[in-house]
Design a protein around this motif. Structure first.
Motif, PDB file in Angstrom:
ATOM      1  N   VAL A 161      -4.357  -9.606  -7.720  1.00 33.15           N
ATOM      2  CA  VAL A 161      -5.791  -9.677  -7.429  1.00 33.15           C
ATOM      3  C   VAL A 161      -6.293  -8.327  -6.938  1.00 33.15           C
ATOM      4  O   VAL A 161      -7.304  -7.794  -7.407  1.00 33.15           O
ATOM      5  N   MET A 162      -5.569  -7.750  -6.001  1.00 36.87           N
ATOM      6  CA  MET A 162      -5.992  -6.486  -5.399  1.00 36.87           C
ATOM      7  C   MET A 162      -5.911  -5.337  -6.396  1.00 36.87           C
ATOM      8  O   MET A 162      -6.743  -4.427  -6.376  1.00 36.87           O
ATOM      9  N   ARG A 168      -6.071   0.153  -0.803  1.00 38.29           N
ATOM     10  CA  ARG A 168      -5.659   0.140   0.602  1.00 38.29           C
ATOM     11  C   ARG A 168      -5.317  -1.276   1.063  1.00 38.29           C
ATOM     12  O   ARG A 168      -4.364  -1.478   1.824  1.00 38.29           O
ATOM     13  N   ASP A 169      -6.093  -2.262   0.601  1.00 37.43           N
ATOM     14  CA  ASP A 169      -5.772  -3.650   0.928  1.00 37.43           C
ATOM     15  C   ASP A 169      -4.409  -4.015   0.340  1.00 37.43           C
ATOM     16  O   ASP A 169      -3.611  -4.720   0.971  1.00 37.43           O
ATOM     17  N   MET A 208       1.304  -5.458   0.919  1.00 35.57           N
ATOM     18  CA  MET A 208       2.710  -5.329   0.553  1.00 35.57           C
ATOM     19  C   MET A 208       3.561  -4.809   1.703  1.00 35.57           C
ATOM     20  O   MET A 208       4.743  -5.153   1.825  1.00 35.57           O
ATOM     21  N   ARG A 209       2.974  -4.005   2.556  1.00 35.03           N
ATOM     22  CA  ARG A 209       3.763  -3.407   3.648  1.00 35.03           C
ATOM     23  C   ARG A 209       3.744  -4.250   4.928  1.00 35.03           C
ATOM     24  O   ARG A 209       4.451  -3.934   5.881  1.00 35.03           O
ATOM     25  N   ALA A 210       2.965  -5.334   4.949  1.00 38.99           N
ATOM     26  CA  ALA A 210       2.852  -6.140   6.165  1.00 38.99           C
ATOM     27  C   ALA A 210       4.182  -6.795   6.546  1.00 38.99           C
ATOM     28  O   ALA A 210       4.565  -6.802   7.720  1.00 38.99           O
ATOM     29  N   LEU A 263       1.931   0.998  -7.832  1.00 37.29           N
ATOM     30  CA  LEU A 263       0.675   1.070  -8.580  1.00 37.29           C
ATOM     31  C   LEU A 263      -0.503   1.422  -7.676  1.00 37.29           C
ATOM     32  O   LEU A 263      -1.391   2.187  -8.064  1.00 37.29           O
ATOM     33  N   PHE A 264      -0.519   0.847  -6.477  1.00 40.18           N
ATOM     34  CA  PHE A 264      -1.618   1.150  -5.553  1.00 40.18           C
ATOM     35  C   PHE A 264      -1.615   2.631  -5.182  1.00 40.18           C
ATOM     36  O   PHE A 264      -2.652   3.292  -5.170  1.00 40.18           O
TER      37      PHE A 264
END
Length: 440
Positions: A203-204, A211-212, A217-219, A240-241
């Motif tokens: 989705v993001m 940034r979201d 992913m890093r949370a 990809l981000f």
């Protein structure tokens, strides 16, 4: 009398001793963790006549998109054929036979019928969902699960997986708000559900919320990486981000770490490795000798078996400057197009022209790249993958148009991308380059 599970489904040839590891294998697949093959092998050892254990193992190998794995799937089908089975189980055996024979669409249709009659058949739903992914059937990715979801309750085992699959299907159909909501709910229920984690990342990605996406992913990477065989793909999503933000160092660090730091010979992992390096290649980034190790592993998968894999193998051969395996790959595709399985159409419609275009790009034949890719863009879903994965086709076409000096096409393509991804730094970069091209 057949053993029945918590959903009331009968399992022929099973005892509690065999059904317990089988259930573990199903849960492992629903989260993409652990060793479902080892678990189902345990079930078969306990109950050699347990038909769904043989079928489930066959599904695992049939979905691997590799030639050697497909041979195992066929063996599992042969083992299942003579065993006692209910009508539902017989349908599963038939679906496996079609999958092992490369008849993906027919397998999906049979699994659809199973789930219509038994909407709590989690295996029918998940295997069907995966086939929808491999055949690029976005509508069924959503609707296969949507049909069954009213029969599920939130206290049922595996409910998180239903939500995660529904989230991914909604995302592929552009229904982003509900997709994110269901994906997040699935992860809250089961933090180790890698498919739900990846649905939210999709989705993001599609909304250019880099940034979201990085924050998501890093949370809690421990949750979606621990013993996960989907973790490489999810690390790819994180890369990809960073790629869209132009953070090349971060992309390479992820490649050298969790994506391909330990070279894999699994096709699904090599697809991700090729896909991220090719994006850097398109941007003129020097990736050193990284292509070499990756290209060396691709022939082990077997060319001409699944067109989506072939295109990514060609990326590696081009990146590594290897002409001989590139030509061998194209020959294998030409042979595959004469086959009677679904891959013949995957290859003919999309895979072969795309694979040729990738080779042409490496040879600097940018006008040829444009000629080959333009006709297949609208039908590229036919050879599988997600919108995020197939975006590499558009990226290759845009870069080819820019390098060919085709200002009119470059402006058209970059305007299109900016409309679809207005918040993407990469879209802005393409717009500037197209503008500069038209001014010169």
């Amino acid at each position: 009398m057949a053993l029945k599970d918590a959903f009331g489904l009968a399992f022929s040839g099973a005892t509690e001793a065999g059904f317990t590891p089988y259930s573990q294998a199903v849960r492992e697949l629903q989260c993409f963790i652990g060793d479902p093959v080892g678990s189902v092998d345990h079930a078969i050892a306990e109950n050699p006549g347990f038909v769904m254990a043989h079928v489930f193992k066959g599904y695992l190998f049939g979905l691997a998109t590799e030639r050697d794995a497909t041979a195992v799937a066929r063996a599992c089908h042969e083992a299942a054929l003579p065993l006692a089975a209910t009508a539902r189980e017989e349908a599963h055996v038939s679906a496996l036979g079609h999958l092992a024979g490369g008849r993906w669409h027919e397998a999906a249709r049979i699994l659809e019928g199973i789930a219509i009659d038994a909407p709590l058949d989690a295996v029918a739903l998940q295997v069907g969902h995966q086939i929808d992914f491999f055949t690029g059937n976005a509508r069924m990715l959503r609707d296969r699960i949507a049909r069954a979801l009213p029969s599920w309750q939130n206290d049922m085992p595996g409910y998180h997986a239903m939500l995660g699959m529904q989230a991914f299907g909604l995302e592929e159909m552009g229904e982003y708000a509900l997709a994110e909501k269901l994906g997040r709910t699935a992860v809250e229920i089961e933090p180790r559900d890698g498919w739900a984690q990846h649905a939210v990342a999709h989705v993001m990605e599609m909304q250019s919320r880099q940034r979201d996406g990085i924050a998501w992913m890093r949370a809690d990477p421990e949750a979606w990486t621990k013993e996960s065989f989907l973790q490489v793909h999810n690390w790819w999503h994180l890369a990809l981000f960073h790629y869209d933000l132009g953070e090349t160092d971060q992309v390479l660090a992820l490649y050298d770490g969790p994506i391909y730091g330990a070279p894999s010979t699994m096709a699904l992992n090599m697809v991700d490795a090729s896909a991220i390096l090719w994006r850097l290649y398109l941007g003129g980034v020097d990736v050193g000798n990284r292509w070499t190790a990756l290209a060396a592993n691709w022939p082990k998968v077997g060319a001409g078996n699944y067109a989506f894999n072939d295109a990514h193998a060609m990326m590696a051969f081009v990146g590594a400057g290897l002409d001989a395996p590139a030509r061998t790959l194209l020959d294998a595709q030409r042979e595959a197009m004469h086959g009677t399985d679904d891959n013949a159409a995957f290859t003919r419609d999309v895979g072969h022209p795309l694979t040729r275009a990738i080779k042409a790009f490496g040879e600097g034949k940018y006008t040829e790249v444009v000629r080959l890719i333009r006709p297949i863009r609208a039908i590229a879903h036919r050879f599988g993958g997600s919108h995020a994965q197939r975006d590499v086709i558009d990226l290759t076409l845009i870069e080819a148009a820019l390098r060919a000096g085709d200002g009119a096409l470059a402006r058209t393509l970059t305007a299109e991308r900016s409309m679809a991804r207005p918040d993407s730094p990469l879209s802005a970069l393409f717009l500037r380059r197209a503008s500069d091209l038209s001014e010169n």
